[in-house]
Design an enzyme around this catalytic site. Structure first.
Site, PDB file in Angstrom:
ATOM      1  N   LYS A 176       0.843  -1.185   0.000  1.00 56.64           N
ATOM      2  CA  LYS A 176       0.000   0.000   0.000  1.00 56.64           C
ATOM      3  C   LYS A 176       0.886   1.246   0.000  1.00 56.64           C
ATOM      4  O   LYS A 176       1.799   1.375   0.840  1.00 56.64           O
ATOM      5  CB  LYS A 176      -0.894   0.018   1.238  1.00 56.64           C
ATOM      6  CG  LYS A 176      -1.907  -1.103   1.309  1.00 56.64           C
ATOM      7  CD  LYS A 176      -3.026  -0.909   0.319  1.00 56.64           C
ATOM      8  CE  LYS A 176      -4.129  -1.927   0.516  1.00 56.64           C
ATOM      9  NZ  LYS A 176      -5.196  -1.790  -0.494  1.00 56.64           N
ATOM     10  N   HIS A 307      -9.201  -8.717  -8.227  1.00 57.35           N
ATOM     11  CA  HIS A 307      -9.109  -7.999  -6.963  1.00 57.35           C
ATOM     12  C   HIS A 307      -9.943  -8.739  -5.931  1.00 57.35           C
ATOM     13  O   HIS A 307     -11.018  -9.242  -6.225  1.00 57.35           O
ATOM     14  CB  HIS A 307      -9.643  -6.576  -7.111  1.00 57.35           C
ATOM     15  CG  HIS A 307      -9.709  -5.841  -5.802  1.00 57.35           C
ATOM     16  ND1 HIS A 307     -10.814  -5.886  -4.969  1.00 57.35           N
ATOM     17  CD2 HIS A 307      -8.792  -5.065  -5.183  1.00 57.35           C
ATOM     18  CE1 HIS A 307     -10.559  -5.161  -3.886  1.00 57.35           C
ATOM     19  NE2 HIS A 307      -9.352  -4.659  -3.987  1.00 57.35           N
TER      20      HIS A 307
END
Length: 381
Positions: A176, A307
């Site tokens: 991230k 995803h």
């Protein structure tokens, strides 16, 4: 890709179950933080007694889990049980059409699409179980193996979690970013320190930047040999901004979790700016909607990498879908603790040199023991 199979369905019972698991370490993204792990599981029982399980996306805000379950109970269940269908595809299309005006009127096209997706997943699991086949084979796949990567690595010493997952057999990772230039670059350097220069390392900005900000960051990211840069721009930005960014960097661009509908996916594919397409089958489309999108993406030369960041039921569906379509994509598995994921997807807890095997059990291979799941959720992690 082969056409999807068809098997009649006429639901007799549709139920949604909400679980919420407290976590010790919050899961952070550039736009928000998860302080617990919610999950909405859907069970569909056909009139012939066959059953199947699906999952509805409900990560942000996590208070939406209960709302989505109510949408299943009050809106979708009566519709689905009202008639018979030739198969899950017809049910998916009919539910979508019948609730299109309601989605506009309520201002909730996302939640409506998500609960339809979860029901669609349950119907495919039901059909595969009834056929006595694992879902990956029922969909036409030839092999049960999938490549995986450890995702959701937070900005606080991500290298520590990466080392743990590396020891467990993972050979690809996603960090991230979007937490400021210095922090992002320091974390990438720390990741490369423990992974070495060649193991696949991807990044996810979670829509953190403007075009100017992304253009300034991209050249600095290129030194880290990244597999892709995911959602550097907001998903609703015009495609010409994505085109400008793609011309400014050699890093492959990835997106798709926040795209919904065939027309929107076709537009994304047609732009020629994405290298990786990432539809989330629990967020839009289920298998019925995502299957033709994946076929068109692969025909256009894009890599399909689903995803997923939720519980174990949806993760198994993502894995079986990826195994069925092939094409060299890799499966996203959240690296952070979540009993609602690991307890319900045991096949995906066994990683050998970056790969998992789904096995031969019918459907997605598990049927949740709801009492045990409730105990796990209460215990937290």
């Amino acid at each position: 890709m082969k056409p999807l199979p068809s098997s009649p369905v006429h639901a007799a019972r549709i139920e949604a179950f909400v679980f919420r698991c407290p976590i010790a370490t919050p899961v952070r993204t550039s736009f928000g933080t998860m302080h617990d792990r919610p999950a909405v599981f859907v069970r569909v029982e056909d009139r012939d007694g066959a059953t199947g399980w699906g999952e509805v996306w409900c990560n942000f805000p996590s208070c939406g889990a209960e709302h989505r379950a109510r949408l299943v109970d009050t809106v979708m269940a009566p519709l689905l049980a009202s008639r018979a269908f030739d198969g899950p595809v017809e049910a998916f299309e009919w539910l979508t059409q019948r609730t299109a005006v309601l989605a506009i009127q309520s201002g909730e096209p996302g939640p409506m699409a998500q609960v339809i997706a979860g029901i669609d997943l349950a119907l495919w699991d039901l059909c595969a179980r009834r056929a006595g086949q694992p879902l990956w084979r029922y969909l036409g796949g030839a092999h049960d193996g999938v490549g995986v990567y450890a995702s959701g690595l937070n900005p606080d010493r991500p290298q520590d979690l990466a080392v743990q997952r590396l020891a467990e057999g993972y050979r690809a990772f996603k960090l991230k970013i979007g937490f400021g230039r210095e922090r992002d670059l320091a974390n990438l350097a720390a990741m490369r320190e423990v992974l070495g220069p060649d193991l696949p390392l991807m990044t996810d900005a979670n829509q953190a930047w403007s075009l100017d900000e992304a253009g300034a960051m991209a050249p600095q990211l290129e030194a880290f040999n990244l597999g892709w840069l995911e959602e550097p721009l907001r998903a609703d930005r015009p495609w010409n901004e994505w085109q400008q960014l793609s011309q400014a960097t050699g890093i492959p661009l990835a997106a798709g979790e926040n795209i919904a509908g065939p027309a929107a996916f076709d537009a994304a594919i047609a732009q020629g700016v994405l290298s990786v397409l990432q539809p989330d089958s629990a967020k839009w489309g289920g298998i019925s909607g995502c299957w033709p999108v994946i076929a068109r993406a692969q025909a256009a030369g894009l890599r399909y990498c689903p995803h997923y960041l939720g519980g174990g039921i949806g993760l198994l569906h993502s894995a079986h879908l990826l195994a069925a379509v092939g094409g060299g994509g890799i499966l996203e598995i959240d690296a952070n603790p979540n009993p609602l994921r690991t307890a319900l997807a045991p096949a995906l807890s066994r990683v050998m040199e970056g790969r998992c095997s789904l096995g031969e059990q019918p459907g997605i291979g598990v049927a949740p023991d709801l009492g045990a799941v409730a105990q796990l959720a209460a215990a937290g992690c």
